[in-house]
Write a protein that holds these residues in place. Structure first.
Motif, PDB file in Angstrom:
ATOM      1  N   LYS A  45       0.832  -1.211   0.000  1.00 18.13           N
ATOM      2  CA  LYS A  45       0.000   0.000   0.000  1.00 18.13           C
ATOM      3  C   LYS A  45       0.866   1.261   0.000  1.00 18.13           C
ATOM      4  O   LYS A  45       0.641   2.177  -0.801  1.00 18.13           O
ATOM      5  CB  LYS A  45      -0.921  -0.014   1.223  1.00 18.13           C
ATOM      6  N   SER A  71      -5.949  -9.175  -1.518  1.00 19.57           N
ATOM      7  CA  SER A  71      -7.085  -9.399  -2.407  1.00 19.57           C
ATOM      8  C   SER A  71      -8.365  -8.778  -1.863  1.00 19.57           C
ATOM      9  O   SER A  71      -9.215  -8.315  -2.624  1.00 19.57           O
ATOM     10  CB  SER A  71      -7.287 -10.901  -2.612  1.00 19.57           C
ATOM     11  N   ALA A  72      -8.504  -8.759  -0.532  1.00 17.92           N
ATOM     12  CA  ALA A  72      -9.735  -8.255   0.086  1.00 17.92           C
ATOM     13  C   ALA A  72      -9.746  -6.738   0.251  1.00 17.92           C
ATOM     14  O   ALA A  72     -10.791  -6.161   0.568  1.00 17.92           O
ATOM     15  CB  ALA A  72      -9.926  -8.913   1.454  1.00 17.92           C
ATOM     16  N   ASP A  73      -8.612  -6.085   0.024  1.00 17.09           N
ATOM     17  CA  ASP A  73      -8.505  -4.639   0.241  1.00 17.09           C
ATOM     18  C   ASP A  73      -8.758  -3.890  -1.078  1.00 17.09           C
ATOM     19  O   ASP A  73      -7.947  -3.959  -2.000  1.00 17.09           O
ATOM     20  CB  ASP A  73      -7.108  -4.303   0.766  1.00 17.09           C
ATOM     21  N   PRO A  74      -9.876  -3.178  -1.194  1.00 13.65           N
ATOM     22  CA  PRO A  74     -10.190  -2.451  -2.435  1.00 13.65           C
ATOM     23  C   PRO A  74      -9.097  -1.474  -2.855  1.00 13.65           C
ATOM     24  O   PRO A  74      -8.899  -1.233  -4.044  1.00 13.65           O
ATOM     25  CB  PRO A  74     -11.485  -1.707  -2.091  1.00 13.65           C
ATOM     26  N   SER A  75      -8.370  -0.927  -1.884  1.00 12.75           N
ATOM     27  CA  SER A  75      -7.322   0.044  -2.216  1.00 12.75           C
ATOM     28  C   SER A  75      -6.108  -0.631  -2.849  1.00 12.75           C
ATOM     29  O   SER A  75      -5.221   0.038  -3.370  1.00 12.75           O
ATOM     30  CB  SER A  75      -6.885   0.820  -0.970  1.00 12.75           C
ATOM     31  N   ALA A  77      -6.494  -3.084  -5.227  1.00 11.30           N
ATOM     32  CA  ALA A  77      -7.064  -3.823  -6.359  1.00 11.30           C
ATOM     33  C   ALA A  77      -6.102  -3.945  -7.532  1.00 11.30           C
ATOM     34  O   ALA A  77      -6.196  -4.871  -8.343  1.00 11.30           O
ATOM     35  CB  ALA A  77      -8.359  -3.149  -6.814  1.00 11.30           C
ATOM     36  N   GLN A  78      -5.154  -2.998  -7.628  1.00  6.12           N
ATOM     37  CA  GLN A  78      -4.219  -3.027  -8.755  1.00  6.12           C
ATOM     38  C   GLN A  78      -3.036  -3.962  -8.503  1.00  6.12           C
ATOM     39  O   GLN A  78      -2.248  -4.232  -9.420  1.00  6.12           O
ATOM     40  CB  GLN A  78      -3.687  -1.618  -9.043  1.00  6.12           C
ATOM     41  N   GLY A 204     -16.822 -11.516 -10.470  1.00  9.24           N
ATOM     42  CA  GLY A 204     -16.038 -10.896  -9.406  1.00  9.24           C
ATOM     43  C   GLY A 204     -14.621 -11.425  -9.327  1.00  9.24           C
ATOM     44  O   GLY A 204     -14.037 -11.500  -8.244  1.00  9.24           O
ATOM     45  N   ARG A 206     -10.567 -11.240 -10.019  1.00  5.54           N
ATOM     46  CA  ARG A 206      -9.522 -10.221 -10.186  1.00  5.54           C
ATOM     47  C   ARG A 206      -8.763 -10.406 -11.490  1.00  5.54           C
ATOM     48  O   ARG A 206      -8.327  -9.434 -12.106  1.00  5.54           O
ATOM     49  CB  ARG A 206      -8.521 -10.307  -9.022  1.00  5.54           C
TER      50      ARG A 206
END
Length: 226
Positions: A45, A71-75, A77-78, A204, A206
């Motif tokens: 992050k 994987s669970a953290d939307p921030s 996603a990349q 859904g 990734r």
């Protein structure tokens, strides 16, 4: 565009070797090193990593738990996770794919394989070689908890796909590239890419690795028994 790579391994010597290799390439750079999963998630992050080379077995928070957290953290996603493992056939690898990893690579791989893996993952593709990942998924994913491994929830979600999208999903689960699928279905690679992207959005997923997991867990594709 430079690919930002994070190294997560509890062996400092191995991290140093990976750093020298990655930093020698003009299109990528190491932006951080982590010795456990907690550090890996934090640095992914803080450093806006594109790809994390993640060892599974680390003290404290292991690579599997860290992959789930990313994987669970939307921030994040990349962020794409490539699992590094000593053993190519490993139950933990399957769990990592389920958790959201883009693929895996043996630690004994050649340098060019590692660099290619980083580029493939950064491009949103999955490391799904027929000889390795597909075979591993076929061997373990449908082994179950006493049943055939089918996930009813996954099966229901397949109802959102069009007939062509299901067809393409079967081909993706077979480890075929967009070009190969296009040739098999007699359509353009761009059309295949569109179907893949739509299937990912509806399910859904990734990336392609998770599409393969879904194909097996839903029962759409059955593992070979030979």
């Amino acid at each position: 565009m430079t690919i930002r790579v994070l190294l997560a391994d509890d062996q400092a010597l191995l991290r140093s070797a990976f750093r020298v290799l990655v930093d020698s390439e003009s299109d990528m750079e190491v932006v951080g090193e982590a010795s456990d999963g907690t550090q890996a998630v934090r640095l992914a992050k803080e450093q806006a990593a594109d790809v994390v080379l993640m060892d599974i077995r680390m003290p404290g928070t292991d690579g599997l738990a860290a992959t789930r957290m990313i994987s669970a953290d939307p921030s994040l996603a990349q962020v794409r996770v490539v699992i590094l493992t000593t053993f190519e056939v490993d139950d933990y690898v399957v769990e990592a794919l389920r958790a959201g990893a883009s693929g895996f690579l043996g630690k004994g791989s050649e340098p060019e394989e590692l660099l290619n893996a980083i580029r493939v993952a950064a491009g949103g593709e999955a490391l799904l070689s027929p000889a390795a990942t597909k075979g591993l998924i076929a061997r373990f994913l449908a082994q179950g908890d006493g049943d055939d491994g089918r996930d009813p929830a996954r099966s229901e979600r397949l109802g959102a796909l069009t007939g062509r999208e299901r067809e393409v999903l079967v081909q993706v689960a077979g480890g075929h590239s967009n070009d190969e699928i296009a040739e098999r279905l007699e359509v353009s690679p761009l059309t295949v890419k569109t179907h893949v992207n739509r299937a990912m959005a509806k399910l859904g997923a990734r990336d392609r690795a998770q599409l393969v997991v879904i194909a097996y867990e839903s029962g759409l594709v059955r593992p070979r028994t030979d």
